[in-house]
Scaffold this motif. Structure first.
Motif, mmCIF file in Angstrom:
data_model
loop_
_atom_site.group_PDB
_atom_site.id
_atom_site.type_symbol
_atom_site.label_atom_id
_atom_site.label_comp_id
_atom_site.label_asym_id
_atom_site.label_seq_id
_atom_site.Cartn_x
_atom_site.Cartn_y
_atom_site.Cartn_z
ATOM 1 N N ALA A 1 0.836 -1.209 0.000
ATOM 2 C CA ALA A 1 0.000 0.000 0.000
ATOM 3 C C ALA A 1 0.868 1.256 0.000
ATOM 4 O O ALA A 1 0.579 2.241 -0.702
ATOM 5 C CB ALA A 1 -0.910 -0.006 1.228
ATOM 6 N N LYS A 2 1.971 1.230 0.779
ATOM 7 C CA LYS A 2 2.865 2.378 0.831
ATOM 8 C C LYS A 2 3.526 2.644 -0.510
ATOM 9 O O LYS A 2 3.659 3.802 -0.940
ATOM 10 C CB LYS A 2 3.930 2.128 1.905
ATOM 11 C CG LYS A 2 4.712 3.360 2.276
ATOM 12 C CD LYS A 2 5.633 3.054 3.431
ATOM 13 C CE LYS A 2 6.412 4.306 3.845
ATOM 14 N NZ LYS A 2 7.311 4.037 4.977
ATOM 15 N N SER A 3 3.982 1.570 -1.173
ATOM 16 C CA SER A 3 4.625 1.735 -2.481
ATOM 17 C C SER A 3 3.639 2.329 -3.504
ATOM 18 O O SER A 3 3.992 3.207 -4.301
ATOM 19 C CB SER A 3 5.164 0.393 -2.975
ATOM 20 O OG SER A 3 4.099 -0.519 -3.189
ATOM 21 N N VAL A 4 2.413 1.859 -3.422
ATOM 22 C CA VAL A 4 1.384 2.404 -4.335
ATOM 23 C C VAL A 4 1.170 3.888 -4.043
ATOM 24 O O VAL A 4 1.087 4.722 -4.965
ATOM 25 C CB VAL A 4 0.072 1.604 -4.182
ATOM 26 C CG1 VAL A 4 -1.055 2.284 -4.955
ATOM 27 C CG2 VAL A 4 0.261 0.173 -4.677
ATOM 28 N N LYS A 5 1.120 4.219 -2.738
ATOM 29 C CA LYS A 5 0.909 5.611 -2.338
ATOM 30 C C LYS A 5 2.073 6.491 -2.794
ATOM 31 O O LYS A 5 1.888 7.606 -3.300
ATOM 32 C CB LYS A 5 0.756 5.673 -0.823
ATOM 33 C CG LYS A 5 0.249 7.011 -0.320
ATOM 34 C CD LYS A 5 0.023 6.931 1.184
ATOM 35 C CE LYS A 5 -0.497 8.261 1.726
ATOM 36 N NZ LYS A 5 -0.714 8.199 3.182
ATOM 37 N N LEU A 6 3.327 5.963 -2.618
ATOM 38 C CA LEU A 6 4.507 6.725 -3.035
ATOM 39 C C LEU A 6 4.530 6.944 -4.540
ATOM 40 O O LEU A 6 4.872 8.028 -5.029
ATOM 41 C CB LEU A 6 5.777 5.989 -2.590
ATOM 42 C CG LEU A 6 6.157 6.109 -1.116
ATOM 43 C CD1 LEU A 6 7.324 5.204 -0.789
ATOM 44 C CD2 LEU A 6 6.521 7.549 -0.783
ATOM 45 N N GLN A 7 4.204 5.902 -5.269
ATOM 46 C CA GLN A 7 4.171 6.038 -6.727
ATOM 47 C C GLN A 7 3.158 7.104 -7.153
ATOM 48 O O GLN A 7 3.429 7.940 -8.028
ATOM 49 C CB GLN A 7 3.832 4.689 -7.358
ATOM 50 C CG GLN A 7 4.962 3.672 -7.273
ATOM 51 C CD GLN A 7 4.561 2.320 -7.802
ATOM 52 O OE1 GLN A 7 3.422 2.131 -8.235
ATOM 53 N NE2 GLN A 7 5.483 1.360 -7.753
ATOM 54 N N THR A 8 1.976 7.055 -6.474
ATOM 55 C CA THR A 8 0.959 8.063 -6.799
ATOM 56 C C THR A 8 1.454 9.472 -6.472
ATOM 57 O O THR A 8 1.290 10.419 -7.262
ATOM 58 C CB THR A 8 -0.321 7.771 -5.998
ATOM 59 O OG1 THR A 8 -0.712 6.402 -6.220
ATOM 60 C CG2 THR A 8 -1.448 8.687 -6.424
ATOM 61 N N ARG A 9 2.094 9.620 -5.260
ATOM 62 C CA ARG A 9 2.589 10.929 -4.869
ATOM 63 C C ARG A 9 3.683 11.423 -5.811
ATOM 64 O O ARG A 9 3.727 12.595 -6.198
ATOM 65 C CB ARG A 9 3.129 10.848 -3.438
ATOM 66 C CG ARG A 9 3.500 12.207 -2.853
ATOM 67 C CD ARG A 9 4.135 12.054 -1.508
ATOM 68 N NE ARG A 9 3.233 11.434 -0.562
ATOM 69 C CZ ARG A 9 3.605 10.971 0.637
ATOM 70 N NH1 ARG A 9 4.876 11.026 0.988
ATOM 71 N NH2 ARG A 9 2.719 10.430 1.459
ATOM 72 N N LYS A 10 4.607 10.506 -6.174
ATOM 73 C CA LYS A 10 5.679 10.895 -7.090
ATOM 74 C C LYS A 10 5.130 11.343 -8.430
ATOM 75 O O LYS A 10 5.604 12.326 -9.027
ATOM 76 C CB LYS A 10 6.654 9.732 -7.280
ATOM 77 C CG LYS A 10 7.603 9.535 -6.113
ATOM 78 C CD LYS A 10 8.557 8.402 -6.387
ATOM 79 C CE LYS A 10 9.522 8.201 -5.217
ATOM 80 N NZ LYS A 10 10.448 7.078 -5.470
ATOM 81 N N ALA A 11 4.149 10.617 -8.905
ATOM 82 C CA ALA A 11 3.556 10.998 -10.189
ATOM 83 C C ALA A 11 2.910 12.388 -10.084
ATOM 84 O O ALA A 11 3.075 13.240 -10.970
ATOM 85 C CB ALA A 11 2.524 9.955 -10.599
ATOM 86 N N THR A 12 2.196 12.608 -8.941
ATOM 87 C CA THR A 12 1.559 13.922 -8.748
ATOM 88 C C THR A 12 2.605 15.033 -8.652
ATOM 89 O O THR A 12 2.456 16.106 -9.261
ATOM 90 C CB THR A 12 0.704 13.896 -7.470
ATOM 91 O OG1 THR A 12 -0.202 12.785 -7.526
ATOM 92 C CG2 THR A 12 -0.089 15.187 -7.324
ATOM 93 N N GLN A 13 3.683 14.762 -7.864
ATOM 94 C CA GLN A 13 4.735 15.768 -7.706
ATOM 95 C C GLN A 13 5.437 16.048 -9.029
ATOM 96 O O GLN A 13 5.765 17.195 -9.345
ATOM 97 C CB GLN A 13 5.760 15.304 -6.669
ATOM 98 C CG GLN A 13 5.254 15.376 -5.242
ATOM 99 C CD GLN A 13 6.272 14.867 -4.244
ATOM 100 O OE1 GLN A 13 7.334 14.355 -4.632
ATOM 101 N NE2 GLN A 13 5.959 14.982 -2.974
ATOM 102 N N ALA A 14 5.692 14.979 -9.797
ATOM 103 C CA ALA A 14 6.351 15.174 -11.096
ATOM 104 C C ALA A 14 5.485 16.033 -12.017
ATOM 105 O O ALA A 14 5.983 16.943 -12.702
ATOM 106 C CB ALA A 14 6.638 13.822 -11.732
ATOM 107 N N ALA A 15 4.185 15.745 -12.007
ATOM 108 C CA ALA A 15 3.280 16.539 -12.855
ATOM 109 C C ALA A 15 3.257 17.997 -12.399
ATOM 110 O O ALA A 15 3.342 18.929 -13.224
ATOM 111 C CB ALA A 15 1.878 15.944 -12.795
ATOM 112 N N ALA A 16 3.196 18.204 -11.034
ATOM 113 C CA ALA A 16 3.177 19.576 -10.516
ATOM 114 C C ALA A 16 4.495 20.294 -10.810
ATOM 115 O O ALA A 16 4.515 21.477 -11.174
ATOM 116 C CB ALA A 16 2.929 19.551 -9.005
#
Length: 364
Positions: free
Chosen positions: A124-139
């Motif tokens: 669950a944490k890895s999924v959350k990190l991947q989602t956050r990284k994708a969001t941060q990269a887009a931002a």
């Protein structure tokens, strides 16, 4: 009669003798009785002592028997206790072993469960990190694009402003150059029209032009020199004590044999008299170097004979007057310091006009 008295004496003596013998016999009988009594007493004591010894021996034997019986009972009790303790310890050991085995089984089950929970949590944490990284990269990408656009707009605005400023500056420079050229032409014409008698070449000490290279800073710049003659207070700090002002040496007069270098040295010498007396062992220069640059230079030796130099460069720009001490940075003059500089330059121009170029009009 005498026979009767003799007889009486003999009878008395015999009776006394019989009494003595009887007394002796009685004494001997008493002594024998005492001896018998002592013997009987001794025998009774011996018998009692032997009886007491027998009784004591019997009591000791009984006590020893009781002690042995007690020890036997103690040993039996101790054996019983040890047996009970060993039995209890064996039961405890068995129970602890059973508890350990049970605990191991339970811990193994709990570890297995926790490992499974950790694995699920990590997923669950890895999924959350991947989602956050994708969001941060887009931002970040969007922010970078916005910054790039803003920077490009800023650069374009700066370039436009710079172009406008340079255009205005070029126009001002051209106007100023035209004005300066007119003044120079007027000065040259006036100087050429001066007719001075031919005089021998003056024996003036030739001063070198103010150095422009970086010089070491002043170590003790704590006092402010005062401009004499015209009442102007200079903002420069020089390394000498305040003294009573003495009049400047006799002003220089221009002769027909003075070259350009001689004129610069003469101007510098006149400029050095503006700021008060020059202390013994000091060398001071103040002159107009170029069209927008003024130089103050002073050198001296301290008490230990160590040389010191101070060079102050004033640069007149369109945005104001800037000052640089030795190899330091430029900073803009303001307030009293700016007013003092303006008065000092006016005093300098007045002096050189009076003593070197008396027929040239002062440009304001």
């Amino acid at each position: 009669m005498p026979c009767v008295s003799v007889r009486n004496n003999h009878a008395r003596k015999a009776s006394v003798k019989a009494a003595n013998i009887e007394r002796k016999n009685n004494r001997k009988a008493a002594q024998a009785a005492k001896k018998q009594q002592k013997v009987a007493t001794a025998e009774a004591k011996l018998q009692a002592r032997s009886e007491s010894r027998v009784a004591t021996a019997q009591a000791k034997a009984l006590k020893a028997q009781a002690k042995s019986a007690k020890q036997t009972s103690k040993a039996a009790t101790k054996t019983v206790r040890q047996t009970a303790k060993a039995t209890k310890k064996a039961a405890k050991t068995r129970q602890s072993l059973e508890k350990r085995v049970l605990k191991k089984h339970q811990s193994h089950r709990a570890k297995t469960k926790s490992a499974q929970a950790k694995a699920l949590k990590a997923q669950a944490k890895s999924v959350k990190l991947q989602t956050r990284k994708a969001t941060q990269a887009a931002a970040k990408t969007a922010k970078t694009q916005a910054k790039t656009a803003a920077a490009e707009e800023r650069i374009q605005a700066k370039a436009a402003l710079k172009t406008a400023k340079s255009t205005a500056k070029l126009a001002k420079t051209a106007a100023r150059a035209e004005k300066i050229s007119k003044v120079k032409t007027q000065i040259k014409t006036s100087v050429k029209s001066i007719k001075l008698p031919k005089l021998p070449k003056p024996t003036l000490p030739k001063l070198k032009k103010s150095p422009k290279a970086a010089t070491p800073p002043v170590q003790d710049a704590s006092r402010v020199a005062k401009i004499s003659g015209v009442g102007v207070q200079n903002s420069l700090k020089i390394n000498h004590a305040a003294q009573d002002y003495t009049p400047a040496p006799k002003p220089l007069r221009r002769t027909a044999f003075m070259t350009k270098d001689d004129l610069i040295n003469a101007e510098s010498r006149l400029g050095s008299t503006i700021f008060g007396p020059i202390p013994a062992g000091h060398r001071r220069e103040f002159f107009h170097d170029q069209e927008n640059i003024w130089i103050w230079f002073e050198s001296w030796h301290d008490e230990t004979g160590r040389p010191h130099q101070l060079t102050v460069r004033y640069e007149v720009r369109t945005s104001g007057v800037y000052k640089k001490i030795s190899a330091g940075a430029y900073f803009k003059l303001a307030g009293d310091e700016l007013e003092n500089f303006r008065r000092a330059t006016h005093a300098y121009l007045g002096l050189i006009k009076k003593y070197l170029y008396p027929h040239v009009a002062t440009v304001k």
